[in-house]
Motif scaffolding. Structure first.
Motif: not given
Lengths: 576, 452
Positions: A576, A206-207, A573, A62-65, A202-204, A209-211
């Motif tokens: 949400q 640095l993280y 994943r 779940t988490d955006v690490n 960008s968060p994309y 992120i899985e849409d």
């Protein structure tokens, strides 16, 4: 041994606390993300040998690490190249790798203020270096940016598509390209610098992120895009973003099947960065950051350089792991029993009693030093005696994942003087430890910890093989005050039901635990944790069962690591 | 009762870190102008020492000739010409007479007695002791920590892990800084502090036009980055931890942005970088400390500095444990206090020599509060030897010797007021009005006369 030294050695490990001896139950935590406190079961123990809830497979993420420091550095190197990064080496080195921890809670999933500042400053610096230096600009932006005053829209589009894809680990959407272009000004140099810094912040980038793919969403989970699967493979195997081949596989739809995923995971696992990742696993699993520096006078007595020994022993362990997993496709049994050693220095050659290894040819074989437990790095004690308790606790807690409560430091403190009072001239180290921990408040845990350490007593405080324990005079290190016969026989190991409670010595013990189920479960669990930086939960159980199944059948660690990445969970994943 | 319900987050904020995100974010996004206007230039320095002073050596030999009430008189220090103020405040202070205030006659009032009276290191920074404060006896919040956590004074917390420049004390027992039960670290090694400053980018010369352009670009870029983060937060449903992680990044990016703006505001100070580490004796060590403080202030790395000024050289050293032996070691004792105040003059002079971005001196834009942890070696807390310097950007007058009868708390209230901190921000640390420990009733938010 002085008392402060003893304390520092024992205090980190379990010592004198009431605990119930028992066999391991592998706990998989209940995912409490969606449960209120009232609904939450109390630490629901789930036997991870059973694959539960297949329809929810992969729904635990779940988490955006954030990217770890190592992942960030590898990503920057892949996007910009090592030469550009060498220009900001000091700033880059200031960012911690986030690998030197021994417990999951030591890894901060959130950025700290200092880290954000470092990352942003790094992005600003790199954007300037890339644009202000024509050779770097041509490399990163393209030849069309040679004259910045003439940089046209197609040149911008081409740069945004290629640079953006490498940074975001997927093609940019039309909207994203438009958004980036909307901040452009007539000053191409300034605009490029701003754009590069923006993308690298960008968060994309640095993280993780899985849409996901929206129309695949169910109530519990959503399927990842091919590019997101590619990122999971590459970060899981190499702590790095996807390389060109993986991008190509994603683009062509090859990553929609487990076979396609497995092919890529296999390709990457023993790549240079894959090998680093393998070592990170062992460093975490074995809690190598807690390994001791050698005692100086003990090292000198043996003719070993105390300053360099620890680093050399660590490097030797790294070579051993690579040999077992990548060079020979070894098994768990090999990991515990192989007598191959990799001494590149006289220090280690002396300890292992073998010739030097040249780093290329077939490694020599030691007479006694088997597997992980026979490695000098594992065995080195920080004092002039072996550290029976640390050895025992590390084997039980880290290698076998047996429950081991933390010590009561007040009791530890009170027992330090008692240890000093037990004469090393009259009693062997084993006898002293037995006496020290014989009190009712201690024996609950030490009844099992101590025997696990006793079986390694043939290895001295530097890991050297010995048949007698020598007690040196602290004032005259050349003078031996006493000899004690080594006794490694134990009859109360209390490891797991399928393993004999008794052992005649080290070889016997190694043979027993090399067949251990706990060992395989533990390896699977720690591999999961270091890859996903979280503890497993119930919906991870199928993936763990499959990894364990490989470890139990073929026993190949390499196959198990591949299986841990290339299983059904990788496609999903939590929704949400 | 002491209100101890202040969070770890507040402590971390005081230290310059952010552990937890705040509810989001509209106030943080697209905010360059607001950030710039909130980046005030005023700084705060506290100087403490141990064991007090010999009052005859510290306070002026001349009287305060202008009586303004039964309990207050003053004298303009410049009216005494080139005469030294006192033995401790000797020649170096003669040139600083118009820029300092000396305050006599203020007492620290403590409830109880006995061990409570055994002075602690936070007496002059919290008007109370720190360690034996169980129940309502003490007041465990020092002014520097409260300022660090103040939104009014410190809207852009330092990115230094320590939150402020804290120098010159060997153990937390002797630290004048406290926040609840937590005490920040103090630097003993100037090199370590320089490394810390360099890590947050304060070792470079911000007068460089390229760097100015870069800072401007950085501010713009962070605006865009924050918009990108906001877009993600709005475009998909995030789990609470996901939202927390992203919001945390935005908040921290915003802090970096404000710090960069602060550095840009201060760029005309032109003193970033170039600090050399001096060592060899305590005077040189403190000179390095002070160079680092002026650099950090000039570069916007911190607005707060706390320095414990005590020599380590054998000829001056007078340890905390030796304060009962003053009578037997009086010559060394007096020389040691002379040294302490000579160093304080060095710092005040350094701040005065540096031009801030508004054309004023750094000293003019600062408040320096100097007071040891006790009035005299006997543990006396009456007639605390207070020295102040700097004008807080115009909020404080200087050049006065004040002879008062009053509470030491008024000094701390005066500092808060000069630094623009409203009572609501410091009163939450106590049980009512005012700041620190009080034993009497009556008006508490009183400031010092004449200079405010």
């Amino acid at each position: 041994m002085n008392s402060s030294h003893l304390f520092s050695v024992v205090a980190i490990f379990n010592f004198c606390i009431a605990c119930s001896p028992g066999f391991s139950t592998y706990d998989v935590q209940q995912n409490s993300n969606e449960l209120s406190e009232a609904q939450r079961p109390q630490d629901l123990p789930v036997n991870f040998k059973v694959c539960v809830s297949p329809p929810q497979r992969g729904s635990s993420r779940t988490d955006v690490n954030r990217l770890t420091g190592r992942e960030l550095k590898n990503s920057l190197e892949d996007i910009l190249g090592g030469k550009i990064l060498s220009e900001v080496r000091i700033s880059l080195d200031a960012i911690p790798d986030d690998t030197a921890f021994t417990d999951l809670k030591d890894f901060g999933t959130e950025h700290t203020g200092e880290l954000v500042n470092q990352i942003l400053q790094l992005a600003f610096s790199l954007s300037e270096i890339v644009i202000d230096r024509p050779e770097y600009r041509a490399q990163i932006v393209g030849a069309c940016a040679q004259d910045l005053t003439k940089m046209d829209s197609p040149c911008w589009d081409s740069f945004l598509k290629s640079f953006g894809q490498r940074a975001y680990r997927r093609p940019l959407t039309v909207d994203e390209i438009q958004t980036l272009k909307s901040s452009m000004t007539s000053d191409n140099s300034e605009s490029l610098k701003t754009t590069i810094a923006r993308i690298l912040s960008s968060p994309y980038f640095l993280y993780h992120i899985e849409d996901g793919v929206r129309d695949t969403a169910t109530a519990s989970r959503i399927r990842l895009s091919d590019y997101e699967v590619a990122a999971r493979i590459s970060f899981g195997a190499t702590q790095s973003p996807p390389d060109a081949e993986l991008f190509k596989a994603a683009e062509s739809g090859q990553l929609r099947s487990l076979d396609g995923v497995k092919l890529q995971a296999t390709r990457l696992l023993c790549s240079p960065r894959g090998r680093s990742k393998i070592f990170e696993f062992f460093r975490y699993w074995l809690s190598m950051n807690n390994f001791d520096d050698p005692d100086i006078s003990t090292a000198k007595n043996l003719g070993v350089d105390p300053v360099t020994l620890k680093a050399q022993a660590r490097e030797e362990m790294q070579a051993f792991f690579q040999y077992i997993i990548c060079e020979t496709d070894g098994t768990v049994a090999d990991l515990m029993k192989s007598k191959k050693v990799f001494p590149k220095t006289n220090n280690l050659s002396l300890i292992y009693g073998t010739p030097l290894w040249d780093g290329k040819s077939s490694p020599p074989e030691a007479t006694h030093h088997s597997g992980i437990l026979g490695r000098a790095g594992f065995l080195i004690s920080g004092s002039d005696t072996t550290n029976i308790i640390r050895r025992g606790v590390t084997i039980r807690k880290r290698i076998l994942c047996l429950p081991q409560p933390s010590p009561d430091f007040q009791i530890v403190d009170s027992r330090v003087q008692a240890f000093e009072d037990i004469s090393p001239i009259l009693y062997s180290n084993r006898q002293r430890v037995a006496s020290l921990t014989g009190a009712p408040t201690c024996i609950g845990c030490h009844a099992s910890i101590n025997p696990t350490g006793y079986v390694l007593e043939n290895f001295g405080p530097l890991g050297e093989w010995r048949t007698t324990e020598k007690v040196y005079d602290a004032k005259d290190p050349k003078k031996i005050l006493a000899f004690h016969q080594i006794d490694t026989r134990v009859d109360d190991l209390k490891l797991e039901r399928s393993i004999a409670n008794s052992a005649q010595g080290f070889d016997d013990f190694v043979q027993s635990i090399s067949e251990s189920t706990s060992l395989r479960e533990c390896l699977a669990r720690y591999n999961f944790e270091i890859t996903q930086l979280r503890a497993p939960v119930e919906s991870d159980s199928c993936g763990l069962v499959e990894t364990l199944s490989v470890l139990k059948s073929t026993g190949s660690i390499k196959d198990a690591f591949i299986q841990a990445i290339a299983n059904e969970d990788i496609f999903w994943r939590k929704s949400q | 009762m002491i209100n101890q319900a202040h969070s770890r987050r507040m402590f971390l904020r005081g230290l310059g870190g952010f552990a937890l995100p705040i509810p989001f974010l509209s106030s943080l996004v697209s905010r360059s102008a607001a950030a710039a206007s909130s980046a005030s230039l005023i700084r705060y320095v506290q100087l403490t020492s141990q064991n007090g002073v010999n009052p005859e050596d510290f306070f002026p030999s001349f009287g305060a000739d202008v009586k303004i009430s039964e309990s207050a008189a003053y004298r303009l220090l410049t009216s005494t010409g080139t005469q030294d103020i006192s033995r401790n405040l000797g020649r170096p202070f003669t040139a600083l007479k118009s820029k300092i205030n000396i305050i006599k006659g203020l007492d620290i009032q403590l409830p109880g007695s006995g061990d409570l009276f055994h002075s602690r290191t936070t007496m002059s920074t919290a008007s109370s002791q720190d360690r034996s404060y169980e129940g309502e006896k003490g007041f465990p919040y020092s002014i520097d920590m409260v300022l660090g956590a103040s939104n009014s004074f410190n809207p852009v917390p330092s990115l230094m892990p320590e939150g402020a420049l804290r120098l010159g004390v060997g153990s937390s027992d002797q630290s004048p800084s406290i926040y609840g039960r937590q005490r920040p670290e103090y630097y003993l090694d100037p090199s370590a502090l320089l490394n810390s400053l360099n890590r947050i980018g304060s070792g470079t010369n911000v007068t460089d036009p390229k760097l100015i352009a870069r800072n401007n670009r950085a501010v713009t870029t962070i605006d865009l980055v924050m918009e990108d983060y906001k877009r993600i937060a709005n475009s998909r449903k995030l789990a609470s931890q996901e939202r927390t992680n992203l919001e945390n990044f935005i908040e921290l990016s915003h802090t970096t942005q404000k710090r960069i703006q602060l550095m840009s505001l201060n760029r005309t100070a032109g003193k970033c970088g170039g600090v050399e580490i001096h060592s060899g004796n305590s005077t040189l060590t403190y000179q390095t400390y002070f160079d680092l403080i002026t650099m950090a202030f000039a570069c916007g790395a911190s607005k707060i500095a706390s320095v414990v000024v005590e020599p380590k050289d054998p000829e001056f050293r007078f340890s905390n444990a030796q304060h009962g032996q003053v009578h037997a070691m009086v010559a060394r004792w007096r020389a040691s206090r002379d040294w302490v105040y000579a160093r304080q003059a060095d710092l005040i002079t350094s701040l005065d020599r540096l031009t801030d971005s508004d054309g004023r001196s750094l000293l003019y834009n600062s408040v320096v509060l100097s007071c040891p942890n006790m009035a005299k070696p006997s543990h006396g807390l009456d007639n605390m030897p207070v020295l102040m310097a700097g004008n807080a950007g115009g909020s404080l007058k200087t050049g006065y010797y004040l002879d008062l009868k009053g509470r030491y708390n008024d000094v701390l209230i005066t500092v808060f007021k000069a630094l623009g901190v409203p009572p609501s921000e410091y009163e939450k640390y106590g049980s009512g009005k005012g700041f620190g420990a009080y034993v009497d009733s009556g008006s508490r938010n009183t400031t010092l006369p004449v200079i405010v």
